[in-house]
Every structure is written in structure tokens, then in C-alpha cells.
Design an enzyme around this catalytic site. Structure first.
Site, PDB file in Angstrom:
ATOM      1  N   HIS A 110       0.834  -1.211   0.000  1.00  0.00           N
ATOM      2  CA  HIS A 110       0.000   0.000   0.000  1.00  0.00           C
ATOM      3  C   HIS A 110       0.863   1.253   0.000  1.00  0.00           C
ATOM      4  O   HIS A 110       2.047   1.220   0.339  1.00  0.00           O
ATOM      5  CB  HIS A 110      -0.916   0.017   1.231  1.00  0.00           C
ATOM      6  CG  HIS A 110      -0.180   0.134   2.548  1.00  0.00           C
ATOM      7  ND1 HIS A 110       0.537  -0.905   3.105  1.00  0.00           N
ATOM      8  CD2 HIS A 110      -0.049   1.173   3.410  1.00  0.00           C
ATOM      9  CE1 HIS A 110       1.066  -0.523   4.250  1.00  0.00           C
ATOM     10  NE2 HIS A 110       0.739   0.754   4.453  1.00  0.00           N
ATOM     11  N   ASP A 112       0.445   5.170   1.754  1.00  0.00           N
ATOM     12  CA  ASP A 112      -0.316   5.659   2.903  1.00  0.00           C
ATOM     13  C   ASP A 112      -1.460   6.575   2.482  1.00  0.00           C
ATOM     14  O   ASP A 112      -1.272   7.528   1.704  1.00  0.00           O
ATOM     15  CB  ASP A 112       0.627   6.395   3.872  1.00  0.00           C
ATOM     16  CG  ASP A 112       1.519   5.409   4.627  1.00  0.00           C
ATOM     17  OD1 ASP A 112       1.043   4.299   4.924  1.00  0.00           O
ATOM     18  OD2 ASP A 112       2.689   5.738   4.889  1.00  0.00           O
ATOM     19  N   HIS A 262       4.593   0.145   0.080  1.00  0.00           N
ATOM     20  CA  HIS A 262       5.378  -0.524   1.111  1.00  0.00           C
ATOM     21  C   HIS A 262       4.555  -1.628   1.766  1.00  0.00           C
ATOM     22  O   HIS A 262       3.320  -1.668   1.631  1.00  0.00           O
ATOM     23  CB  HIS A 262       5.923   0.456   2.153  1.00  0.00           C
ATOM     24  CG  HIS A 262       4.863   1.258   2.856  1.00  0.00           C
ATOM     25  ND1 HIS A 262       4.205   2.320   2.265  1.00  0.00           N
ATOM     26  CD2 HIS A 262       4.352   1.160   4.106  1.00  0.00           C
ATOM     27  CE1 HIS A 262       3.350   2.834   3.106  1.00  0.00           C
ATOM     28  NE2 HIS A 262       3.400   2.146   4.241  1.00  0.00           N
ATOM     29  N   ARG A 277       6.070   7.698  13.540  1.00  0.00           N
ATOM     30  CA  ARG A 277       5.745   8.004  12.139  1.00  0.00           C
ATOM     31  C   ARG A 277       5.183   9.415  12.008  1.00  0.00           C
ATOM     32  O   ARG A 277       4.286   9.808  12.760  1.00  0.00           O
ATOM     33  CB  ARG A 277       4.699   6.988  11.686  1.00  0.00           C
ATOM     34  CG  ARG A 277       4.068   7.180  10.329  1.00  0.00           C
ATOM     35  CD  ARG A 277       2.832   6.271  10.283  1.00  0.00           C
ATOM     36  NE  ARG A 277       2.212   6.151   8.983  1.00  0.00           N
ATOM     37  CZ  ARG A 277       1.203   6.901   8.569  1.00  0.00           C
ATOM     38  NH1 ARG A 277       0.722   7.864   9.326  1.00  0.00           N
ATOM     39  NH2 ARG A 277       0.665   6.682   7.388  1.00  0.00           N
TER      40      ARG A 277
HETATM   41  C1  SIN Z   1       3.079   1.625   7.496  1.00  0.00           C
HETATM   42  O1  SIN Z   1       2.546   0.790   6.790  1.00  0.00           O
HETATM   43  O2  SIN Z   1       2.825   2.833   7.372  1.00  0.00           O
HETATM   44  C2  SIN Z   1       4.077   1.178   8.559  1.00  0.00           C
HETATM   45  C3  SIN Z   1       5.231   0.453   7.978  1.00  0.00           C
HETATM   46  C4  SIN Z   1       6.038  -0.272   9.010  1.00  0.00           C
HETATM   47  O3  SIN Z   1       5.606  -0.398  10.153  1.00  0.00           O
HETATM   48  O4  SIN Z   1       7.122  -0.745   8.672  1.00  0.00           O
END
Ligand code: SIN
Length: 322
Positions: A110, A112, A262, A277
């Protein structure tokens, strides 16, 4: 005292941008995010992000305020509409998974928040607690994925649009939360995004679909849409387009959310993994205007991909014709 240009040259000489894989990823060293970046340093980091799409910076022992300050160099920070965030810093999400809080929702390819009209342009994730084994994050370059398609397929998907929805979160709203869900639907109406988006800085074309949020392609029958989407999603799984990041405490990764997908590997449960994040606001994705024409990114003088366009028909292998 050194003249400003000599100082800028020295900063640039101290920074090393080391590409990691053929089509995606660079590790940047020689920068300490605990200190404000100069204009010259910022330009190097920004250009590396656009060119390599994912940048990895190790040993960044910084506070969340310093991480936010780094993000703000790229633009205003954004706030996730419903993910739990820090009460006094709503721009920050702490992903803290452990035995009693298993990781959820991120083990799927996906980008974000593409269910928003203007998804974030970038995400900055910093590792605080890293499991002894596992917990990697995988990235896939969707600009490489687009370049890897045949000319005929590029023509076929030209001008198509997909509907994006926050579908994985829907089950989290129980019967008592219906009014909250209705409000979210009003505040975040499902956007139609182009299947092929154009990167606003590099001009690269991007295969802009993801399995987590796409629902259907406009004007196709359900079966046609599902079949085509399944094929397009599969492009993210081509290893040559990917980067796999092994985290260490204080590793900071920033990805260009406009052009990469990702996937967080959930293979560390029940161990603990904690990430901080922040995201930077983006623009509404734009498609390729007008009738189909082959990509002219290099002729336009935009940032070149890591391996020059035109030296091969597609990016997967050097010698394949299709
Ligand atoms: C996410 O999907 O935004 C988080 C990615 C992660 O935890 O590595």
C-alpha cells in the site's frame, strides 16, 4: 572563515548518497538530523528522495520534535483522520506492536492514505524498538513498475481511474460507531485517482494502484476490473523493483508516498517493534494529460531514473525485449 560556497561544498562533500538497489533506495550518511539542516543539505536529501524514492538514514538518535522538524522542511505535516495519535502532537503516530497488541493492517502492499483526495507526499518512520528477528519493511518502486509494462499495456491503462476507500478500517467501527463512520465518509469522500499518475517533481509516470485501498476501475465490469487490478497489483511483487529495509534502533526511513508502495513484514510477533511516524501533506495525484503518448521524461529534462530510460525497453532486466 570559509566563504558560504566553500561551506556548502564542504557539507555536500560530507554527505554520501549511496544507491542500494538498481531501481529504488539510497542510504544517506554524513547528516545528523539532531541539528537543523542547511539549505544545501536539504537539497541533497530532497533530490535523493525524488530520485531514489526511499532514503535510509542510520543512527539518527533524535527526538520526535526533531523528526517533525525534519518533516516540516518538506511541507506541512499531515494528521491521519482516524489512526490513534499523540494527544499533544496529532501529527505523530506511534506504531507500538507487541504480544498484547499484534501488528495489524500494514502487511499488504500500500501507499499511505490514498483514500484521501490528497494523500501524504511522504512518510518518515523512525525505529525505536526493533525485534531481534524480522520486522523488515519492503518497498516497491511503482515508477519502475510502470516502466516495466509493455507499450501496449501502458496504452491500455492510459486515462483509467480507480476508486480508493479506507476499506480495511471499516470493520473497526462497531455498531455503536456508525455515526462516526458516516461522518468520516462525509469528511473523506472516496476519491477517483488516476491509474497512471505523474510525479509532480520528477515527471516520472507511476503505476498508482494499491491493494489496500483500491476498490474498482471506472467503467469496467467487476470481473474486468478485478482481473486488471490483480495484474497491476502483482507488479509490486517483482523483486527487481523492491528494497527491503532491515531496521536497527534509530534507523530513519523516508519514502516518497507518491511513487512507492510498502509492506510491513509481520513476522516478529510476539516480539515488540516500535516506530514513530510522521507524514507530509501532499497534493491530489494528477494523471497523464491528453491522448496517450510514450513517456518522454528524459526529453523533458526531468530527474532521470537510476538507470537511464531508453537504454532498455523496460526496467526488469537489461536484455529482455518484453
Ligand atoms: C506503514 O505501513 O505505514 C508502517 C510500515 C512499518 O511499520 O514498517
Amino acid at each position: 572563515m570559509a566563504s558560504p560556497s566553500a561551506a556548502v561544498r564542504k557539507e555536500a562533500a560530507d554527505i554520501r548518497v549511496q544507491p542500494i538497489n538498481g531501481f529504488i533506495g539510497a542510504e544517506i550518511s554524513g547528516i545528523d538530523l539532531a541539528r537543523p539542516l542547511s539549505e544545501g543539505q536539504f537539497k541533497i536529501v530532497h533530490d535523493a528522495l525524488v530520485r531514489y524514492e526511499v532514503i535510509v538514514m542510520r543512527d539518527q538518535d533524535i527526538t520526535i520534535d526533531q523528526q517533525m522538524a525534519f518533516g516540516k522542511l518538506f511541507g506541512e505535516l499531515s494528521i491521519h483522520p482516524f489512526s490513534p495519535n499523540l494527544a499533544d502532537k496529532p501529527e505523530v503516530i506511534i506504531l507500538d506492536y507487541s504480544k498484547d497488541n499484534p501488528p495489524a493492517l500494514t502487511d499488504i502492499w500500500h501507499a499511505d492514505e490514498t483514500f484521501r483526495e490528497a494523500p501524504p507526499m511522504a512518510t518518515i518512520l523512525r525505529a525505536k524498538v526493533v525485534p531481534e528477528i524480522g520486522g523488515d519493511t519492503l518497498f516497491s518502486s511503482m515508477s519502475a513498475a510502470y516502466r516495466g509494462l509493455s507499450e501496449r499495456m501502458k496504452q491500455h491503462i492510459h486515462g483509467m481511474e480507480t476508486l480508493h476507500d479506507f476499506k480495511p478500517w471499516r470493520p473497526l467501527f462497531g455498531a455503536n460507531d456508525r455515526p462516526k463512520l458516516r461522518k468520516l465518509e462525509d469528511d473523506f469522500p472516496n476519491p477517483w485517482h488516476p491509474v497512471v499518475a505523474v510525479h509532480p517533481v520528477s515527471g516520472r509516470r507511476i503505476l498508482y494502484v494499491n491493494q489496500q485501498f483500491c476498490v474498482r476501475i471506472k467503467d469496467l465490469k467487476t470481473d474486468e476490473s478485478d482481473t486488471l487490478l490483480a495484474f497491476l497489483y502483482r507488479q509490486a511483487t517483482v523483486p527487481e523493483y523492491q528494497l527491503r529495509v532491515k531496521w536497527r534502533p534509530n534507523t530513519l526511513v523516508m519514502w516518497d508516498n507518491r511513487s512507492v508502495l510498502h509492506y510491513a513484514a509481520h513476522d516478529y510477533y510476539p516480539a515488540r517493534r516500535t516506530m514513530e511516524r510522521v507524514t507530509v501533506k501532499g497534493q491530489r495525484p494528477k494523471g497523464v494529460e491528453g491522448p496517450y503518448s510514450p513517456d518522454t521524461i528524459e526529453a523533458n529534462g526531468a530527474v532521470k531514473p537510476a538507470i537511464a530510460e531508453g537504454t532498455r525497453p523496460g526496467p526488469k532486466r537489461a536484455f529482455d525485449r518484453y
